[in-house]
Motif scaffolding. Structure first.
Motif, PDB file in Angstrom:
ATOM      1  N   HIS A  98      31.106  15.458 -34.680  1.00 56.58           N
ATOM      2  CA  HIS A  98      32.199  14.719 -35.318  1.00 56.58           C
ATOM      3  C   HIS A  98      32.288  15.090 -36.796  1.00 56.58           C
ATOM      4  N   GLY A  99      33.461  15.459 -37.235  1.00 56.62           N
ATOM      5  CA  GLY A  99      33.665  15.828 -38.633  1.00 56.62           C
ATOM      6  C   GLY A  99      34.789  15.058 -39.278  1.00 56.62           C
ATOM      7  N   GLY A 100      34.796  13.754 -39.115  1.00 67.55           N
ATOM      8  CA  GLY A 100      35.857  12.913 -39.655  1.00 67.55           C
ATOM      9  C   GLY A 100      35.700  12.651 -41.139  1.00 67.55           C
ATOM     10  N   SER A 101      36.682  11.975 -41.705  1.00 62.17           N
ATOM     11  CA  SER A 101      36.662  11.681 -43.137  1.00 62.17           C
ATOM     12  C   SER A 101      35.643  10.597 -43.488  1.00 62.17           C
ATOM     13  N   ASP A 102      35.391   9.668 -42.568  1.00 59.39           N
ATOM     14  CA  ASP A 102      34.430   8.593 -42.820  1.00 59.39           C
ATOM     15  C   ASP A 102      33.011   8.957 -42.419  1.00 59.39           C
ATOM     16  N   PHE A 103      32.853   9.792 -41.414  1.00 61.05           N
ATOM     17  CA  PHE A 103      31.536  10.141 -40.890  1.00 61.05           C
ATOM     18  C   PHE A 103      31.540  11.569 -40.384  1.00 61.05           C
ATOM     19  N   SER A 104      30.572  12.341 -40.805  1.00 58.09           N
ATOM     20  CA  SER A 104      30.372  13.691 -40.292  1.00 58.09           C
ATOM     21  C   SER A 104      28.962  13.773 -39.760  1.00 58.09           C
ATOM     22  N   GLY A 105      28.848  14.146 -38.513  1.00 57.47           N
ATOM     23  CA  GLY A 105      27.534  14.248 -37.913  1.00 57.47           C
ATOM     24  C   GLY A 105      27.617  14.342 -36.413  1.00 57.47           C
ATOM     25  N   LEU A 106      26.501  14.033 -35.774  1.00 59.19           N
ATOM     26  CA  LEU A 106      26.415  14.055 -34.320  1.00 59.19           C
ATOM     27  C   LEU A 106      26.352  12.622 -33.817  1.00 59.19           C
ATOM     28  N   ILE A 107      27.200  12.324 -32.851  1.00 58.61           N
ATOM     29  CA  ILE A 107      27.214  11.021 -32.207  1.00 58.61           C
ATOM     30  C   ILE A 107      26.619  11.217 -30.821  1.00 58.61           C
ATOM     31  N   ILE A 108      25.633  10.405 -30.476  1.00 55.19           N
ATOM     32  CA  ILE A 108      24.989  10.503 -29.172  1.00 55.19           C
ATOM     33  C   ILE A 108      25.516   9.362 -28.332  1.00 55.19           C
ATOM     34  N   ARG A 109      26.086   9.721 -27.202  1.00 54.68           N
ATOM     35  CA  ARG A 109      26.743   8.733 -26.351  1.00 54.68           C
ATOM     36  C   ARG A 109      25.984   8.537 -25.043  1.00 54.68           C
ATOM     37  N   GLY A 110      26.046   7.289 -24.561  1.00 59.05           N
ATOM     38  CA  GLY A 110      25.454   6.929 -23.277  1.00 59.05           C
ATOM     39  C   GLY A 110      26.547   6.662 -22.268  1.00 59.05           C
ATOM     40  N   VAL A 111      26.250   5.861 -21.264  1.00 63.41           N
ATOM     41  CA  VAL A 111      27.223   5.531 -20.227  1.00 63.41           C
ATOM     42  C   VAL A 111      28.457   4.879 -20.839  1.00 63.41           C
ATOM     43  N   LYS A 112      29.592   5.165 -20.237  1.00 62.11           N
ATOM     44  CA  LYS A 112      30.885   4.630 -20.677  1.00 62.11           C
ATOM     45  C   LYS A 112      31.182   4.956 -22.140  1.00 62.11           C
ATOM     46  N   ASP A 113      30.687   6.099 -22.620  1.00 64.79           N
ATOM     47  CA  ASP A 113      30.926   6.577 -23.987  1.00 64.79           C
ATOM     48  C   ASP A 113      30.402   5.660 -25.090  1.00 64.79           C
ATOM     49  N   ILE A 114      29.453   4.816 -24.775  1.00 65.24           N
ATOM     50  CA  ILE A 114      28.885   3.916 -25.770  1.00 65.24           C
ATOM     51  C   ILE A 114      27.995   4.710 -26.712  1.00 65.24           C
ATOM     52  N   ILE A 115      28.114   4.460 -28.009  1.00 61.20           N
ATOM     53  CA  ILE A 115      27.288   5.147 -29.007  1.00 61.20           C
ATOM     54  C   ILE A 115      25.889   4.538 -28.973  1.00 61.20           C
ATOM     55  N   ILE A 116      24.887   5.393 -28.706  1.00 57.51           N
ATOM     56  CA  ILE A 116      23.499   4.928 -28.675  1.00 57.51           C
ATOM     57  C   ILE A 116      22.652   5.584 -29.770  1.00 57.51           C
ATOM     58  N   GLY A 117      23.248   6.494 -30.527  1.00 58.76           N
ATOM     59  CA  GLY A 117      22.531   7.130 -31.624  1.00 58.76           C
ATOM     60  C   GLY A 117      23.465   7.990 -32.445  1.00 58.76           C
ATOM     61  N   TYR A 118      23.016   8.370 -33.622  1.00 58.51           N
ATOM     62  CA  TYR A 118      23.820   9.220 -34.490  1.00 58.51           C
ATOM     63  C   TYR A 118      22.924   9.916 -35.495  1.00 58.51           C
ATOM     64  N   LEU A 119      23.408  11.029 -35.973  1.00 55.15           N
ATOM     65  CA  LEU A 119      22.753  11.768 -37.055  1.00 55.15           C
ATOM     66  C   LEU A 119      23.828  12.126 -38.064  1.00 55.15           C
ATOM     67  N   SER A 120      23.644  11.740 -39.288  1.00 58.13           N
ATOM     68  CA  SER A 120      24.596  12.066 -40.338  1.00 58.13           C
ATOM     69  C   SER A 120      24.279  13.471 -40.863  1.00 58.13           C
ATOM     70  N   ILE A 121      25.200  14.405 -40.602  1.00 61.56           N
ATOM     71  CA  ILE A 121      25.023  15.797 -41.036  1.00 61.56           C
ATOM     72  C   ILE A 121      26.380  16.281 -41.542  1.00 61.56           C
ATOM     73  N   ALA A 122      26.512  16.487 -42.831  1.00 61.26           N
ATOM     74  CA  ALA A 122      27.793  16.864 -43.419  1.00 61.26           C
ATOM     75  C   ALA A 122      28.195  18.304 -43.081  1.00 61.26           C
ATOM     76  N   ASP A 123      27.255  19.212 -43.072  1.00 57.00           N
ATOM     77  CA  ASP A 123      27.533  20.633 -42.874  1.00 57.00           C
ATOM     78  C   ASP A 123      27.769  20.968 -41.401  1.00 57.00           C
ATOM     79  N   TYR A 124      28.910  21.566 -41.103  1.00 54.16           N
ATOM     80  CA  TYR A 124      29.277  21.902 -39.729  1.00 54.16           C
ATOM     81  C   TYR A 124      28.255  22.830 -39.072  1.00 54.16           C
TER      82      TYR A 124
END
Length: 160
Positions: A98-124
């Motif tokens: 994900h490289g949005g304006s509010d958050f850039s990083g990796l979003i880890i999703r579980g069942v039904k696309d629920i966010i269960i983790g994230y890593l904030s990483i600005a550099d693509y």
């Protein structure tokens, strides 16, 4: 086997609020400077603690709890995201770059696309590298020889 009152606590962990939960139901551990949260496989919050520095509510206290949960099931290991955050391998359905304006990083999703983790990483480029490392760890888990992702060399650039 530890006994707390009349409750047998084998396979359980005591949380800062003194409640007991089964260690293996935790799909995600998210720790920040000020809070500690445990999520189940459905993304529902099992527990939340504000880290106030009081007894039982310090980063050191919750790290002990995390270690108990993390080491509970070697057949279904937890993937370390660094900074005290973990996600159970079997709970991961997708890793989203994900490289949005509010958050850039990796979003880890579980069942039904629920966010269960994230890593904030600005550099693509770093996000791609870390996503590949996490993917390799998940593949190793699926093949029965789990290998933890090692992106410590990128750590300073990941948690910006």
């Amino acid at each position: 086997m530890a006994v707390r009152g009349k409750i047998k606590t084998q396979g359980m962990v005591e949380l800062p609020n003194k409640s007991l939960i089964k260690r293996t139901i935790v799909a995600s551990i998210i720790q920040t400077e000020r809070s500690y949260s445990l999520l189940g496989g459905n993304g529902r919050q099992i527990h939340f603690t504000e880290l106030t520095g009081e007894k039982g509510k310090t980063p050191e206290d919750v790290e002990l709890i995390s270690t108990e949960i993390y080491e509970a099931d070697k057949n279904d290991p937890m993937l370390s995201l660094g900074a005290g955050c973990y996600v159970r391998c079997s709970a991961i359905e997708a890793i989203e770059n994900h490289g949005g304006s509010d958050f850039s990083g990796l979003i880890i999703r579980g069942v039904k696309d629920i966010i269960i983790g994230y890593l904030s990483i600005a550099d693509y480029g770093k996000r791609i590298q870390v996503a590949e490392m996490l993917g390799d760890s998940i593949k190793s888990y699926e093949n029965g020889n789990f290998s933890q992702a090692e992106f410590t060399s990128l750590k300073a650039e990941i948690h910006e």
